[in-house]
Design an enzyme around this catalytic site. Structure first.
Site, mmCIF file in Angstrom:
data_model
loop_
_atom_site.group_PDB
_atom_site.id
_atom_site.type_symbol
_atom_site.label_atom_id
_atom_site.label_comp_id
_atom_site.label_asym_id
_atom_site.label_seq_id
_atom_site.Cartn_x
_atom_site.Cartn_y
_atom_site.Cartn_z
ATOM 1 N N ARG A 223 0.842 -1.208 0.000
ATOM 2 C CA ARG A 223 0.000 0.000 0.000
ATOM 3 C C ARG A 223 0.877 1.258 0.000
ATOM 4 O O ARG A 223 2.106 1.176 0.003
ATOM 5 C CB ARG A 223 -0.918 -0.001 1.217
ATOM 6 C CG ARG A 223 -0.155 0.114 2.520
ATOM 7 C CD ARG A 223 -1.091 0.145 3.717
ATOM 8 N NE ARG A 223 -0.437 0.804 4.841
ATOM 9 C CZ ARG A 223 -0.919 0.839 6.077
ATOM 10 N NH1 ARG A 223 -2.061 0.259 6.334
ATOM 11 N NH2 ARG A 223 -0.279 1.466 7.038
ATOM 12 N N ALA A 295 9.717 -0.311 3.345
ATOM 13 C CA ALA A 295 8.947 -0.739 4.526
ATOM 14 C C ALA A 295 9.352 0.110 5.728
ATOM 15 O O ALA A 295 10.541 0.317 5.985
ATOM 16 C CB ALA A 295 9.212 -2.212 4.818
ATOM 17 N N LYS A 301 5.729 8.389 20.433
ATOM 18 C CA LYS A 301 5.542 8.649 21.877
ATOM 19 C C LYS A 301 6.609 9.658 22.276
ATOM 20 O O LYS A 301 7.728 9.620 21.743
ATOM 21 C CB LYS A 301 5.806 7.382 22.720
ATOM 22 C CG LYS A 301 4.607 6.505 22.955
ATOM 23 C CD LYS A 301 3.694 7.038 24.051
ATOM 24 C CE LYS A 301 2.434 6.184 24.072
ATOM 25 N NZ LYS A 301 1.242 6.866 24.433
ATOM 26 N N ALA A 304 9.796 10.577 27.176
ATOM 27 C CA ALA A 304 9.486 10.318 28.595
ATOM 28 C C ALA A 304 8.513 9.154 28.748
ATOM 29 O O ALA A 304 8.482 8.501 29.797
ATOM 30 C CB ALA A 304 8.905 11.580 29.231
ATOM 31 N N ASN A 305 7.710 8.894 27.724
ATOM 32 C CA ASN A 305 6.718 7.800 27.794
ATOM 33 C C ASN A 305 7.109 6.603 26.924
ATOM 34 O O ASN A 305 6.312 5.685 26.727
ATOM 35 C CB ASN A 305 5.342 8.299 27.317
ATOM 36 C CG ASN A 305 4.861 9.486 28.122
ATOM 37 O OD1 ASN A 305 5.164 9.567 29.309
ATOM 38 N ND2 ASN A 305 4.162 10.413 27.489
ATOM 39 N N TYR A 361 11.573 7.225 15.601
ATOM 40 C CA TYR A 361 11.449 7.262 14.136
ATOM 41 C C TYR A 361 12.572 8.125 13.537
ATOM 42 O O TYR A 361 13.239 7.727 12.574
ATOM 43 C CB TYR A 361 10.079 7.832 13.795
ATOM 44 C CG TYR A 361 9.728 7.897 12.331
ATOM 45 C CD1 TYR A 361 9.390 6.755 11.622
ATOM 46 C CD2 TYR A 361 9.716 9.122 11.650
ATOM 47 C CE1 TYR A 361 9.037 6.827 10.277
ATOM 48 C CE2 TYR A 361 9.373 9.204 10.314
ATOM 49 C CZ TYR A 361 9.032 8.056 9.632
ATOM 50 O OH TYR A 361 8.685 8.127 8.298
#
Ligand code: NAI
Length: 455
Positions: A223, A295, A301, A304-305, A361
């Site tokens: 996709r 891919a 996030k 800290a999380n 990322y």
């Protein structure tokens, strides 16, 4: 699909209203269709005095492409027609003060530039041996070109070809890059300078099918951008191996059928992914020429999380898999099983500028830029190249998940005032994968409409 705001300000009564209100009006970009003219009008070739011989060579090449080539800006100003492109040759510029005549001549015709027109600079990269004066002149072209791109309107773009390692102005990859920037294939590439070195490769016999006879593998092809890459490489003549995870089998089969290629269900994080990909391509199609590492996943996030699952999965899919597959392909090149391999990887502008909530990322996408620069020379020993593209905001399922206000801001914060389409990324990849781009190596090309974010 063009976004709804762009559609509204370009049609009917809402177009008139938008004009009256002075609202920003993103152009519906002109995209490549085989058989369409290369540019939307005549091409003016200008140069500083020292670069005239190079400008003559470039003009000859443009004539061979059956373009209407002009050399005289004064004569052109008197012509009532619109201008398709300006090519500004500054390859032998020796001192900053020598640029003025040529750049001002370019400025004097800019109002005649047609919608979707092009400005392309051709210059030389700075080297460590340059005198301060020469280095200043060469570096000056960089931000001149980026600034000029920000002044263009109505789908027009400005980009630059930068010659390295003594590459000639008329060399294969310089001309191929020039043609890409002039064409509608680069609709969403704006304000970018691409370094081009020398190569023995020849120009293609057909510019519409530069990948004829080649076999390409595209990961994440079920996709989005991956499916567009598969379609574009097939349109350009390649046989395409479409790769995706078994869970995306339906979409994968759809893409593979549409491009008359083969489907390979494979998780790119598998330890033997590179070997399996090569085995499939050789068994089914006899060879492998191009690998597109598309891919990719996001698990956003704040740091800290962030948990280990989010961080590690993004690193595994977006970066570690590419490193492992490339290592296996390099081993195959050492054994003589592949040669002249073109690897093109998906980076992201998040990997250049950084993005809140995307430390994982951005780490992986910056890693792609880094490994591409290091892999290029390794593949070059076997006649290959490694390059990357860094898309900005592209209209896909991935970006449809972004909250509306953030999404709208990301679209409009670019010189072209809109997000790109998957095909825009695919066109840049098809160019980098083409044999004539052999002199482009280790580079990352942004496909971002000159997004204001990042360098
Ligand atoms: P998408 O989420 O629509 O498609 C990604 C594809 O990769 C999917 O088909 C998925 O099944 C496949 N995939 C995921 N993990 C895989 C694995 N382990 N093995 C094999 N296939 C796997 O994403 P989109 O938007 O098409 O993005 C494609 C690439 O472009 C990604 O690398 C992304 O990071 C990059 N990119 C996208 C931008 C955008 O605005 N959409 C901007 C910048 C970069």
């Amino acid at each position: 699909m063009t976004d709804s705001y762009t559609r509204l300000v370009n049609t009917g009564i809402t177009k008139t209203l938008a004009k009256k209100l002075g609202l920003p009006r993103p152009a519906v970009l002109r995209r490549h269709r085989p058989g369409d003219p290369l540019t939307v009008g005549p091409v003016l070739v200008l140069s500083d005095a020292a670069s005239k011989a190079d400008a003559d060579r470039v003009a000859q090449a443009l004539l061979a492409w059956e373009l209407d080539v002009r050399r005289d800006p004064v004569e052109l100003r008197a012509d009532p027609g619109r201008l398709g492109a300006v090519v500004l040759v500054l390859t032998e510029l020796a001192r900053p003060q020598d640029a003025s005549e040529a750049v001002l001549a370019a400025g004097s015709v800019l109002r005649k530039l047609a919608p979707h027109g092009r400005v392309v600079t051709l210059s030389r990269a700075r080297t460590e041996q340059d005198s301060p004066e020469l280095a200043a002149a060469r570096q000056g072209v960089d931000a001149f070109c980026r600034s000029l791109a920000k002044e263009l309107r109505a789908g027009a773009t400005g980009n630059g070809v930068v010659l390295t390692d003594g590459a000639a102005a008329g060399s294969t990859s310089a001309l191929a890059a020039l043609r890409f920037f002039l064409s509608a294939r680069s609709a969403y590439v704006d304000g970018q300078l691409l370094e081009v070195g020398p190569t023995d490769a020849a120009l293609p016999t057909s510019w519409d099918r530069p990948l004829e006879g080649q076999v390409a593998a595209v990961t994440g092809a079920a996709r989005g951008i991956g499916a567009a890459i598969a379609r574009t490489l097939a349109r350009d003549g390649a046989t395409v191996v479409c790769v995706d995870v078994p869970a995306a089998g339906e979409g994968l089969a759809r893409t593979a059928n549409a491009v008359r290629g083969t489907a390979l269900q494979l998780d790119v994080t598998a330890p033997d992914a590179g070997t399996r990909l090569l085995e499939h391509a050789r068994a089914r199609h006899g060879r492998l020429d191009v690998v597109v590492h598309n891919a990719g996943i996001t698990r956003d996030k704040l740091l800290a999380n962030m948990d280990a699952a989010r961080w590690d999965s993004v690193v595994a899919v977006n970066l570690a898999s590419q490193l492992r597959i490339n290592a296996q392909l390099l081993e195959a090149a050492e054994r003589g099983e592949v040669s002249g391999l073109r690897v093109v990887s998906l980076a992201s502008t998040s990997g250049l500028a950084g993005n809140r909530g995307q430390t994982n990322y951005a780490f992986t996408k910056a890693g792609v830029v880094g490994h591409t620069a290091a892999t290029g020379p390794l593949l070059a020993r076997h006649g290959g190249t490694a390059n990357a593209v860094a898309p900005g905001f592209i209209e896909t399922d991935m970006t449809r998940a972004i909250p509306f206000a953030t999404r709208e801001a990301a679209r409009r914060l670019s010189s072209l005032l809109q997000g790109g389409q998957p095909v825009d990324v695919a066109e840049a990849i098809a160019f980098l994968a083409s044999p004539a781009a052999a002199g482009v190596n280790g580079q990352t090309l942004r496909v971002c409409g000159q997004n204001m974010v990042g360098r």
